[in-house]
Design an enzyme around this catalytic site. Structure first.
Site, mmCIF file in Angstrom:
data_model
loop_
_atom_site.group_PDB
_atom_site.id
_atom_site.type_symbol
_atom_site.label_atom_id
_atom_site.label_comp_id
_atom_site.label_asym_id
_atom_site.label_seq_id
_atom_site.Cartn_x
_atom_site.Cartn_y
_atom_site.Cartn_z
ATOM 1 N N SER A 181 6.588 -14.272 0.154
ATOM 2 C CA SER A 181 5.584 -14.448 -0.901
ATOM 3 C C SER A 181 6.243 -14.969 -2.170
ATOM 4 O O SER A 181 7.422 -14.676 -2.439
ATOM 5 C CB SER A 181 4.952 -13.083 -1.181
ATOM 6 O OG SER A 181 4.260 -13.106 -2.400
ATOM 7 N N ASN B 163 -7.709 -9.179 -4.934
ATOM 8 C CA ASN B 163 -7.411 -10.581 -5.242
ATOM 9 C C ASN B 163 -8.644 -11.290 -5.792
ATOM 10 O O ASN B 163 -9.782 -10.894 -5.533
ATOM 11 C CB ASN B 163 -6.889 -11.309 -4.000
ATOM 12 C CG ASN B 163 -5.546 -10.764 -3.563
ATOM 13 O OD1 ASN B 163 -5.432 -10.165 -2.506
ATOM 14 N ND2 ASN B 163 -4.537 -10.936 -4.389
ATOM 15 N N TYR C 93 5.717 -3.571 -3.092
ATOM 16 C CA TYR C 93 5.353 -4.620 -2.131
ATOM 17 C C TYR C 93 6.335 -5.801 -2.237
ATOM 18 O O TYR C 93 6.897 -6.254 -1.235
ATOM 19 C CB TYR C 93 3.912 -5.099 -2.371
ATOM 20 C CG TYR C 93 3.587 -6.380 -1.632
ATOM 21 C CD1 TYR C 93 3.410 -6.379 -0.248
ATOM 22 C CD2 TYR C 93 3.491 -7.602 -2.304
ATOM 23 C CE1 TYR C 93 3.137 -7.562 0.434
ATOM 24 C CE2 TYR C 93 3.219 -8.784 -1.626
ATOM 25 C CZ TYR C 93 3.043 -8.759 -0.264
ATOM 26 O OH TYR C 93 2.783 -9.927 0.420
ATOM 27 N N LYS D 103 9.355 -7.538 0.424
ATOM 28 C CA LYS D 103 9.547 -8.942 0.801
ATOM 29 C C LYS D 103 10.981 -9.382 0.494
ATOM 30 O O LYS D 103 11.631 -10.063 1.282
ATOM 31 C CB LYS D 103 8.541 -9.852 0.081
ATOM 32 C CG LYS D 103 7.094 -9.634 0.501
ATOM 33 C CD LYS D 103 6.851 -10.007 1.957
ATOM 34 C CE LYS D 103 5.461 -9.701 2.429
ATOM 35 N NZ LYS D 103 5.276 -9.791 3.882
HETATM 36 P P1 NAD Z 1 -3.788 -9.103 6.726
HETATM 37 O O1 NAD Z 1 -3.769 -7.691 6.289
HETATM 38 O O2 NAD Z 1 -5.101 -9.761 6.923
HETATM 39 O O3 NAD Z 1 -2.923 -9.285 8.067
HETATM 40 C C1 NAD Z 1 -1.820 -8.470 8.356
HETATM 41 C C2 NAD Z 1 -2.034 -7.900 9.754
HETATM 42 O O4 NAD Z 1 -0.920 -7.075 10.100
HETATM 43 C C3 NAD Z 1 -3.287 -7.032 9.841
HETATM 44 O O5 NAD Z 1 -4.076 -7.490 10.931
HETATM 45 C C4 NAD Z 1 -2.758 -5.617 10.098
HETATM 46 O O6 NAD Z 1 -3.613 -4.861 10.905
HETATM 47 C C5 NAD Z 1 -1.418 -5.916 10.750
HETATM 48 N N1 NAD Z 1 -0.394 -4.876 10.578
HETATM 49 C C6 NAD Z 1 -0.028 -4.244 9.439
HETATM 50 N N2 NAD Z 1 0.964 -3.371 9.697
HETATM 51 C C7 NAD Z 1 1.241 -3.462 11.025
HETATM 52 C C8 NAD Z 1 2.157 -2.816 11.885
HETATM 53 N N3 NAD Z 1 3.010 -1.895 11.427
HETATM 54 N N4 NAD Z 1 2.162 -3.142 13.195
HETATM 55 C C9 NAD Z 1 1.286 -4.070 13.677
HETATM 56 N N5 NAD Z 1 0.400 -4.709 12.910
HETATM 57 C C10 NAD Z 1 0.373 -4.412 11.604
HETATM 58 O O7 NAD Z 1 -2.906 -9.920 5.662
HETATM 59 P P2 NAD Z 1 -2.680 -11.493 5.517
HETATM 60 O O8 NAD Z 1 -3.266 -11.896 4.221
HETATM 61 O O9 NAD Z 1 -3.050 -12.204 6.758
HETATM 62 O O10 NAD Z 1 -1.100 -11.503 5.315
HETATM 63 C C11 NAD Z 1 -0.188 -11.754 6.375
HETATM 64 C C12 NAD Z 1 1.224 -11.673 5.842
HETATM 65 O O11 NAD Z 1 1.377 -12.609 4.776
HETATM 66 C C13 NAD Z 1 1.600 -10.303 5.262
HETATM 67 O O12 NAD Z 1 2.936 -10.018 5.623
HETATM 68 C C14 NAD Z 1 1.487 -10.519 3.763
HETATM 69 O O13 NAD Z 1 2.339 -9.659 3.045
HETATM 70 C C15 NAD Z 1 1.924 -11.968 3.641
HETATM 71 N N6 NAD Z 1 1.403 -12.611 2.431
HETATM 72 C C16 NAD Z 1 0.043 -12.619 2.211
HETATM 73 C C17 NAD Z 1 -0.458 -13.195 1.049
HETATM 74 C C18 NAD Z 1 -1.940 -13.176 0.756
HETATM 75 O O14 NAD Z 1 -2.328 -13.363 -0.399
HETATM 76 N N7 NAD Z 1 -2.820 -12.986 1.729
HETATM 77 C C19 NAD Z 1 0.425 -13.798 0.127
HETATM 78 C C20 NAD Z 1 1.801 -13.786 0.412
HETATM 79 C C21 NAD Z 1 2.274 -13.192 1.567
HETATM 80 N N1 UDP Z 2 -7.715 -11.858 -11.481
HETATM 81 C C1 UDP Z 2 -8.803 -11.526 -12.277
HETATM 82 N N2 UDP Z 2 -9.719 -10.637 -11.788
HETATM 83 C C2 UDP Z 2 -9.613 -10.064 -10.549
HETATM 84 C C3 UDP Z 2 -8.502 -10.419 -9.761
HETATM 85 C C4 UDP Z 2 -7.573 -11.305 -10.256
HETATM 86 O O1 UDP Z 2 -8.930 -12.032 -13.395
HETATM 87 O O2 UDP Z 2 -10.480 -9.252 -10.183
HETATM 88 C C5 UDP Z 2 -6.726 -12.844 -11.975
HETATM 89 C C6 UDP Z 2 -5.305 -12.311 -12.076
HETATM 90 O O3 UDP Z 2 -5.085 -11.725 -13.329
HETATM 91 C C7 UDP Z 2 -4.491 -13.589 -11.834
HETATM 92 C C8 UDP Z 2 -5.363 -14.409 -10.888
HETATM 93 O O4 UDP Z 2 -6.695 -13.900 -11.034
HETATM 94 O O5 UDP Z 2 -4.354 -14.316 -13.046
HETATM 95 C C9 UDP Z 2 -4.947 -14.307 -9.419
HETATM 96 O O6 UDP Z 2 -4.875 -12.922 -9.061
HETATM 97 P P1 UDP Z 2 -4.601 -12.446 -7.575
HETATM 98 O O7 UDP Z 2 -4.532 -10.953 -7.596
HETATM 99 O O8 UDP Z 2 -5.618 -13.070 -6.666
HETATM 100 O O9 UDP Z 2 -3.205 -13.096 -7.209
HETATM 101 P P2 UDP Z 2 -1.738 -12.811 -7.845
HETATM 102 O O10 UDP Z 2 -1.904 -12.367 -9.247
HETATM 103 O O11 UDP Z 2 -1.143 -11.774 -6.971
HETATM 104 O O12 UDP Z 2 -1.043 -14.105 -7.764
#
Ligand code: NAD
Ligand code: UDP
Length: 336
Positions: free
Chosen positions: A124, A198, A148, A152
């Protein structure tokens, strides 16, 4: 040979499975359903005509993972499984370190045992911490501002050390910026539990009438309109980056961190305006205090992905928002 997709029934995982099926790749999904349901796998079948092999297991369960590698011929792993809520991670740090760090170590031990040494990891932009100025470049120093983010960073360190220790490993750590949007079919999308943290899921639940008003966290940042700026990336573009990364594993040795973003920044109010335009819905909002830990502007330097993966984002904000809206309005209660 199949790719193992951990967390494959979740938001980014399910979109990636669709793109892998589209290029003819077989997959096995492992997920403990902590934050997803098997409905997403049924929807994948509706979109592609193919249902992934699904194993309900926890990546921390070594015996179950060994079983999986014994009964399936796995060529490489895309590792999405993990917990991802920043606020929750400050309240339940052990659960985050257990799932995200210990779970990954267990997965890597099993992979090593079965001689599967190719991995794409979900990292991330949070690993850039709060001291660097955008555009964020892969060579910048990393740091974490919450548990969190720390998980990572710790996993990235483990991956760098592992790749250094054994040249057979080929690892790509994709540093995602802000994934939003949904598959254009409107059949799969982001389905957060409870009140979304988010921006995009929150805005879309306001638009659909599930939530009353958006809280805009701060309007006094040094940005175009005072609200926070982020690099939003369409989840289908992100999914395609994984297909390219798996292909690139064949030619890359060691561990390489690569940004996956568009290189463009969009403010909170620009998102709200675009969402209003696309949905025709009203999006009431209130300006609130800045959210602790937030920074003004985050966007990627996106050149390395182009150089190493031959990938760049293709979908713009219009598609991101209209696809989010199609998913949300067709499925006002997610997969339920
Ligand atoms: P998500 O929660 O939709 O998907 C993650 C999946 O992993 C879920 O289906 C959950 O049930 C499964 N899971 C969690 N712990 C587990 C375990 N111990 N064993 C087996 N399965 C498990 O999230 P996502 O948005 O699809 O994110 C996927 C990955 O990307 C995550 O590692 C997250 O940290 C990373 N990521 C997400 C974002 C975002 O904004 N969505 C941004 C940066 C990084
Ligand atoms: N944000 C907001 N209201 C919300 C959620 C997010 O104003 O309910 C803003 C937050 O302050 C940031 C942007 O939207 O400037 C993106 O936030 P998000 O949590 O989606 O992603 P991250 O900050 O983790 O990049």
């Amino acid at each position: 040979m199949s790719l193992l997709i951990t967390g494959g029934s979740g938001y980014i995982g399910s979109h990636t499975v669709v793109e892998l099926f589209t290029v003819g790749q077989d997959v096995v999904v492992v997920d403990n359903l902590a934050n997803s349901s098997t409905k997403s796998l049924e929807r994948i079948e509706q979109i592609t005509g193919k249902k992934p092999i699904f194993i309900e297991a926890d990546i921390c369960d070594k015996a179950a993972m060994e079983n999986l590698f014994t009964s399936h011929d796995i060529s490489a792993v895309i590792h999405f499984a993990g917990l991802k809520a920043v606020g929750e991670s400050t309240q339940q740090p052990l659960s985050y370190y257990h799932n995200n760090v210990a779970g990954t170590v267990t997965l890597l031990e099993v992979m090593a045992k079965f001689n599967v040494k190719k991995l794409v990891f979900s990292s991330s932009a949070t690993v850039y911490g709060d001291k660097n100025e955008s555009p964020l470049v892969e060579t910048m120093p990393t740091s974490a501002t919450n548990p969190y983010g720390q998980t990572k960073l710790m996993v990235e360190s483990i991956l760098f050390d592992l790749a250094k220790s054994d040249p057979q490993w080929s690892i790509i750590s994709l540093r995602y910026f802000n994934p939003i949007g949904a598959h254009k079919s409107g059949l799969i999308g982001e389905n957060p539990n409870g009140i979304p943290n988010n921006l995009l899921p929150f805005v879309s639940q306001v638009a659909v009438g599930r939530l009353a008003a958006l809280n805009v966290f701060g309007d006094d940042y040094d940005t175009v309109d005072g609200t926070g700026v982020r690099d939003y990336i369409h989840v289908v573009d992100l999914a395609k980056a994984h297909v390219q990364a798996v292909n690139a594993l064949a030619d890359l040795s060691g561990c390489t961190a690569i940004n996956i973003g568009t290189g463009n920044g969009t403010s909170v109010l620009q998102i709200v305006d675009k969402f209003k335009e696309v949905s025709g819905a009203d999006i009431p909002f209130n300006i609130r205090e800045r959210r602790p830990g937030d920074i003004a502007t985050v966007f990627a330097e996106a050149k390395l992905a182009q150089q190493l993966l031959g990938w760049q984002a293709e979908l713009g904000l219009d598609e991101m928002i209209s696809d989010t809206w199609r998913w949300q309005s067709n499925n006002p209660n997610g997969f339920e």
